[in-house]
Design a protein around this motif. Structure first.
Motif, mmCIF file in Angstrom:
data_model
loop_
_atom_site.group_PDB
_atom_site.id
_atom_site.type_symbol
_atom_site.label_atom_id
_atom_site.label_comp_id
_atom_site.label_asym_id
_atom_site.label_seq_id
_atom_site.Cartn_x
_atom_site.Cartn_y
_atom_site.Cartn_z
ATOM 1 N N VAL A 77 73.880 64.040 34.401
ATOM 2 C CA VAL A 77 74.093 62.795 34.127
ATOM 3 C C VAL A 77 73.919 62.087 35.490
ATOM 4 N N ASN A 78 73.816 62.847 36.545
ATOM 5 C CA ASN A 78 73.437 62.349 37.661
ATOM 6 C C ASN A 78 72.242 62.086 38.175
ATOM 7 N N LYS A 79 71.084 62.037 37.042
ATOM 8 C CA LYS A 79 69.637 61.266 36.978
ATOM 9 C C LYS A 79 69.814 60.056 36.410
ATOM 10 N N THR A 80 69.086 58.939 37.060
ATOM 11 C CA THR A 80 68.417 58.473 36.416
ATOM 12 C C THR A 80 68.007 57.740 34.733
ATOM 13 N N LEU A 81 68.879 56.596 34.271
ATOM 14 C CA LEU A 81 68.562 56.922 32.735
ATOM 15 C C LEU A 81 66.683 57.238 31.977
ATOM 16 N N SER A 82 65.546 56.969 33.279
ATOM 17 C CA SER A 82 64.416 56.407 33.368
ATOM 18 C C SER A 82 64.168 58.307 33.342
ATOM 19 N N GLU A 83 65.015 59.446 34.161
ATOM 20 C CA GLU A 83 64.417 60.516 33.951
ATOM 21 C C GLU A 83 64.716 61.145 33.470
ATOM 22 N N ILE A 84 65.912 60.540 32.885
ATOM 23 C CA ILE A 84 66.886 62.524 31.638
ATOM 24 C C ILE A 84 65.690 62.198 30.415
ATOM 25 N N THR A 85 65.215 60.289 30.241
ATOM 26 C CA THR A 85 64.658 60.114 29.517
ATOM 27 C C THR A 85 63.079 60.643 29.256
ATOM 28 N N ALA A 86 62.690 61.044 30.748
ATOM 29 C CA ALA A 86 61.605 61.228 30.512
ATOM 30 C C ALA A 86 61.383 63.038 30.706
ATOM 31 N N THR A 87 62.035 63.660 31.017
ATOM 32 C CA THR A 87 62.661 64.962 31.600
ATOM 33 C C THR A 87 62.805 65.851 29.671
ATOM 34 N N MET A 138 61.571 63.870 26.941
ATOM 35 C CA MET A 138 60.123 63.051 26.675
ATOM 36 C C MET A 138 58.712 64.627 26.838
ATOM 37 N N LYS A 139 59.211 64.700 28.128
ATOM 38 C CA LYS A 139 57.916 66.431 28.492
ATOM 39 C C LYS A 139 58.421 67.251 27.041
ATOM 40 N N ALA A 140 59.837 67.461 27.399
ATOM 41 C CA ALA A 140 59.858 68.762 26.664
ATOM 42 C C ALA A 140 59.750 68.774 25.709
ATOM 43 N N LEU A 141 59.752 67.994 24.417
ATOM 44 C CA LEU A 141 58.738 67.712 23.417
ATOM 45 C C LEU A 141 57.592 68.134 23.251
ATOM 46 N N LYS A 142 57.436 67.389 24.389
ATOM 47 C CA LYS A 142 55.346 67.609 23.992
ATOM 48 C C LYS A 142 55.332 69.443 24.056
ATOM 49 N N LEU A 198 67.786 54.683 23.768
ATOM 50 C CA LEU A 198 66.942 54.587 24.157
ATOM 51 C C LEU A 198 65.822 55.484 23.627
ATOM 52 N N LEU A 199 65.946 56.781 23.118
ATOM 53 C CA LEU A 199 65.027 57.924 23.340
ATOM 54 C C LEU A 199 64.349 57.169 21.498
ATOM 55 N N ALA A 200 65.377 57.177 21.070
ATOM 56 C CA ALA A 200 64.776 56.936 19.789
ATOM 57 C C ALA A 200 63.848 54.754 19.752
ATOM 58 N N SER A 201 64.081 54.530 20.491
ATOM 59 C CA SER A 201 63.071 53.071 20.728
ATOM 60 C C SER A 201 61.871 53.450 20.680
ATOM 61 N N GLN A 202 61.642 54.642 21.993
ATOM 62 C CA GLN A 202 60.749 55.230 23.002
ATOM 63 C C GLN A 202 59.660 55.928 21.399
ATOM 64 N N LEU A 203 60.324 56.425 20.874
ATOM 65 C CA LEU A 203 60.204 57.886 20.062
ATOM 66 C C LEU A 203 59.604 57.231 18.540
ATOM 67 N N GLY A 204 60.361 55.616 18.458
ATOM 68 C CA GLY A 204 59.894 54.876 17.258
ATOM 69 C C GLY A 204 60.474 55.345 15.725
#
Length: 185
Positions: free
Chosen positions: A169-179, A181-185, A23-29
């Motif tokens: 891993v108790n977070k949702t997939l969207s919460e995990i990826t958002a976290t 993505m935020k850390a990568l900025k 999912l991350l690879a897809s979002q980041l290209g």
């Protein structure tokens, strides 16, 4: 933070590495690699019989992954790698190669050194109970649930000076990826 050359999504079997990584690879290209696809048949057979891998089993596999990361990053490609990478030594091999010296794993030490892979580590963590519950629901994977305890026993969570974040891993997939993505900025 400047964009790393590669992002490692790590954790024990069943923590969601492949799902989060793809999912991350897809979002980041970015290009996605699942380390499980690169296990030699001997490793798959060993795990399939319920026998945990040892360092001797893992090091050639990790060297192959290091060489893939090095090749991709050298060509300007950003990469997301889903890989258990349970020990610091394993993550060091992904970054620097087998002997901790930046070069392709198969090259002799006297050759010109190559730059190490700049790796940002995402550690997907969770309790044994939560992750074992996930494994029991998973079908068709070569890693049997009986080996999960050996992975928890082997796990050395990332720590400084590694560049990392830890996400439950108790977070949702969207919460995990958002976290992430935020850390990568």
């Amino acid at each position: 933070m400047a964009a790393p050359g590669a992002l490692l999504v790590m954790g024990v079997s069943g923590s969601g590495k492949s799902t989060v990584g793809a999912l991350l690879a897809s979002q980041l290209g970015w290009k996605f690699y699942d380390a499980d696809d690169y296990h030699p048949e001997e490793n798959r057979m060993k795990m399939g019989k319920g026998i945990p891998l040892n360092d001797q089993d893992r090091i050639p596999w990790l060297c192959n992954l290091h060489d893939i990361l090095l090749r991709e990053v050298a060509s300007g490609q950003h990469v997301v790698l889903a890989c258990s990478a349970l020990k610091k030594m394993y993550r060091d091999i992904l970054i620097r190669g087998k002997d901790g010296v930046p070069r392709k794993c198969g090259e002799p030490g006297k050759d010109e050194k190559l730059a190490e892979v700049k790796l940002f580590v995402v550690h997907l963590s969770g309790s044994f109970e939560v992750i074992s519950g996930r494994l029991l629901k998973r079908k068709g994977h070569f890693m049997p649930p009986e080996l999960l305890q050996s992975q928890f026993d082997t796990l050395e969570p990332p720590s400084a000076p590694e560049i990392f974040i830890q996400i439950n891993v108790n977070k949702t997939l969207s919460e995990i990826t958002a976290t992430i993505m935020k850390a990568l900025k």
